[in-house]
Write a protein that holds these residues in place. Structure first.
Motif, PDB file in Angstrom:
ATOM      1  N   ASN A 348      31.053 -14.890  63.387  1.00  0.00           N
ATOM      2  CA  ASN A 348      32.433 -15.211  63.679  1.00  0.00           C
ATOM      3  C   ASN A 348      33.390 -14.193  63.705  1.00  0.00           C
ATOM      4  N   ASP A 349      34.511 -14.529  64.213  1.00  0.00           N
ATOM      5  CA  ASP A 349      35.547 -13.445  64.107  1.00  0.00           C
ATOM      6  C   ASP A 349      36.121 -12.931  63.170  1.00  0.00           C
ATOM      7  N   ASN A 352      33.116 -10.359  62.031  1.00  0.00           N
ATOM      8  CA  ASN A 352      33.137  -9.126  62.805  1.00  0.00           C
ATOM      9  C   ASN A 352      34.421  -8.265  62.428  1.00  0.00           C
TER      10      ASN A 352
END
Length: 370
Positions: A348-349, A352
């Motif tokens: 997920n963001d 990342n």
């Protein structure tokens, strides 16, 4: 553009020898399945078969190459090691190092695997091909001069580089190893050299457990010419592309090689059974695009890819086909059947962002403008 693809059926016949509970191997007895090795021929064979079915082979220069000569191998590996390997191979096979079993005739198959890498590199450097892929097996990037390990019996890329250098075909070589395991053998062979830049992008603390740190930068004349990029488990498509963009590509531009060689392992793929990264076929396609552009910018497009690991018989063929599409520019495709699934399983963001911060720290450590 002409893209070469080097392969040989005999490389699929490499087997585990004393690990294999099958017929006595060698001569005209083909190993059954993996022949006792986790490093199965089926990942490579299924890639070649997929390429035949898709029709992309029609757009490639499909080639064989002779085995590496003793002289070629002896530039990297001591005569004592080569002699012991040959004698054990002739006597029915055995094991010389860690996780390196082989059957009768294993020496000749390993020499052929190195010969495919050499043939691909020579053809590109001599201008016969724009770029090339060598479907080498057994793999090579873990093999040190006198210590085989991790399924690797000869260091295919090092043998090819030394042969090309001896022939006066190039002086500066860059090796980018994106196999999920640290390329300790290639690192060790060139660790004291400034004419070969070695970059290994790998999962931290996978294999080997005691190598691959960012602080290992080379020694003597080679100081600064080795780069390790250890990534934590769980890095996916976005993280790998960022690592390539901010670390690998700036290092290549700084070094300015005569040719770029990729140690092309597919075991960072999301379905690999012995690793924990989340790369997809599209990841490999876009990483190939990145290094292909770098080769265009730096060395007249001279790019050679040599097969290393990858253990998912179902998924490796689609990753490899994506690489060949990008390398050759062919419009004959083999769409990733797992694309919808792998898209849902990416970090997920928030994760990342964590990986991006780690890459930023490495950019600073390496002194790059990434």
């Amino acid at each position: 553009m002409t893209t070469g693809f080097y392969w040989d059926e005999k490389c699929f016949w490499h087997a585990g020898g004393n690990y294999a509970l099958t017929l006595p191997l060698g001569d005209f007895v083909q190993p059954l399945a993996a022949g006792g090795l986790p490093e199965s021929p089926e990942t490579k064979r299924r890639l070649k078969n997929l390429m035949e079915v898709s029709g992309i082979t029609e757009d490639l220069a499909m080639r064989h190459a002779p085995a590496a000569a003793w002289e070629d191998m002896a530039r990297v590996h001591p005569e004592t090691y080569l002699s012991a390997f040959k004698e054990m191979s002739d006597a029915g096979g055995g094991e010389l190092g860690l996780r390196t079993p082989f059957a009768k005739g294993g020496f000749e198959i390993a020499a052929l695997s190195a010969g495919l890498a050499k043939g691909a590199l020579f053809a590109v450097l001599q201008g016969e091909l724009d770029n090339a892929y060598a479907l080498s097996r057994p793999p090579g990037h873990h093999c040190l001069p006198d210590w085989p390990n991790g399924f690797c019996l000869l260091n295919n890329i090092a043998i090819a580089i030394e042969a090309a250098k001896a022939a006066g075909l190039a002086q500066r070589f860059a090796v980018v190893d994106w196999d999920v395991h640290h390329g300790n053998g290639t690192e060790g062979i060139f660790y004291d050299r400034d004419d070969v830049l070695t970059i290994s992008l790998h999962e931290a603390f996978n294999y080997p457990l005691d190598s691959g740190e960012t602080s290992d930068r080379g020694n003597g004349a080679g100081a600064g010419y080795n780069m390790n990029i250890p990534l934590p488990s769980g890095v996916g498509h976005v993280g790998y592309l960022e690592a390539m963009d901010r670390l690998v590509l700036p290092a290549l531009h700084q070094f300015k090689p005569d040719v770029i060689i990729i140690a092309c392992g597919f075991d960072a793929g999301i379905f690999d059974p012995i690793a924990h990264q989340l790369c997809t076929a599209e990841t490999y396609r876009l990483m190939t695009r990145q290094v292909k552009q770098a080769a265009q910018d730096l060395c007249g497009g001279k790019l050679v890819m040599v097969h290393e690991g990858g253990y998912s018989e179902a998924y490796v063929p689609f990753c490899g086909h994506a690489v060949m599409e990008e390398l050759s520019g062919s419009t004959k495709t083999a769409p990733d059947p797992m694309a919808p699934t792998v898209a849902k399983r990416q970090p997920n963001d928030r994760m990342n962002a964590v990986f991006s911060q780690l890459i930023s720290e490495m950019v600073g450590e390496f002194g790059l403008a990434g």
